[in-house]
Scaffold this motif. Structure first.
Motif, short mmCIF file in Angstrom:
data_model
loop_
_atom_site.label_atom_id
_atom_site.label_comp_id
_atom_site.label_asym_id
_atom_site.label_seq_id
_atom_site.Cartn_x
_atom_site.Cartn_y
_atom_site.Cartn_z
N TRP A 76 -7.50 -5.47 11.10
CA TRP A 76 -6.13 -5.80 11.53
C TRP A 76 -5.86 -7.17 11.38
N HIS A 77 -6.70 -7.95 10.87
CA HIS A 77 -6.60 -9.53 10.60
C HIS A 77 -5.85 -9.60 9.26
N PHE A 78 -6.05 -8.69 8.13
CA PHE A 78 -5.42 -8.57 7.17
C PHE A 78 -4.06 -8.09 7.01
N VAL A 79 -3.85 -7.08 8.07
CA VAL A 79 -2.56 -6.31 8.41
C VAL A 79 -1.53 -7.54 9.13
N GLY A 91 -9.92 -5.39 1.13
CA GLY A 91 -8.99 -6.43 1.84
C GLY A 91 -7.54 -6.47 1.02
N ALA A 92 -7.81 -6.36 -0.25
CA ALA A 92 -6.62 -6.55 -1.40
C ALA A 92 -5.74 -5.02 -0.92
N ALA A 93 -6.31 -4.06 -1.05
CA ALA A 93 -5.53 -2.69 -0.70
C ALA A 93 -5.16 -2.81 0.69
N LEU A 94 -5.50 -3.03 1.52
CA LEU A 94 -4.86 -3.35 2.98
C LEU A 94 -3.59 -4.20 3.01
N MET A 95 -3.73 -5.38 2.29
CA MET A 95 -2.65 -6.36 2.36
C MET A 95 -1.67 -5.68 1.51
N ALA A 96 -1.83 -5.18 0.40
CA ALA A 96 -0.86 -4.70 -0.61
C ALA A 96 0.01 -3.60 -0.03
N GLY A 97 -0.96 -2.61 0.83
CA GLY A 97 -0.42 -1.44 1.47
C GLY A 97 0.49 -1.93 2.70
N THR A 98 0.06 -2.97 3.34
CA THR A 98 1.02 -3.55 4.40
C THR A 98 2.19 -3.84 3.99
#
Length: 158
Positions: A12-15, A68-75
């Protein structure tokens, strides 16, 4: 191999970082004005690259994992979709995000103070007239700086 996918912080930090940086960059782009977005110059491209580099660590917090990259890009994609959806369904949100068209000239009268405020150079204004097939400003019924940064010119009827 496992290090490629291991997050350095909770998901959730990344989001949260992606949401905050997205909002910050959107506000800064909105403040920068319509011309900065609508008329893309080589200088604007350099600025865009540098902004991307400047906010990179703010988004990833030093994490270099693929997860992390996938989480950030998806967000970022989801946020962008939700903003576009909200703007398409609500005129107030659309106006807040995109701004409103600005009248630059009417009935042959150019509003020079508005040109300066909106950072439209005389050369850019004259170019828009030429592209509309207008040879003289007296032939202009309306000239409008659209929300996308382009200048629309409506010639007077002959």
């Amino acid at each position: 191999m496992q290090a490629l996918f291991q997050l350095s912080a909770p998901w959730w930090h990344f989001v949260l970082r992606a949401v905050l940086v997205y909002v910050m960059v959107m506000v800064l782009m909105r403040i920068s004005g319509k011309r900065a977005v609508g008329q893309f110059t080589p200088f604007d491209l350099v600025l865009l690259i540098l902004i991307g580099n400047a906010v990179q660590n703010g988004i990833n917090g030093g994490d270099n994992s693929l997860t992390g990259a996938a989480l950030m890009a998806g967000t970022l994609i989801v946020i962008n979709y939700l903003v576009a959806l909200a703007a398409a369904r609500n005129a107030r949100i659309q106006r807040l995000i995109e701004g409103a068209p600005v009248l630059l000239a009417r009935d042959g009268q150019v509003f020079h103070a508005v040109l300066r405020r909106e950072l439209v150079s005389e050369q850019d204004f004259q170019e828009a007239l030429r592209q509309a097939g207008v040879e003289n400003v007296n032939q202009v019924a309306l000239a409008v700086l659209e929300t996308n940064g382009h200048i629309s010119v409506v010639p007077r009827q002959a």
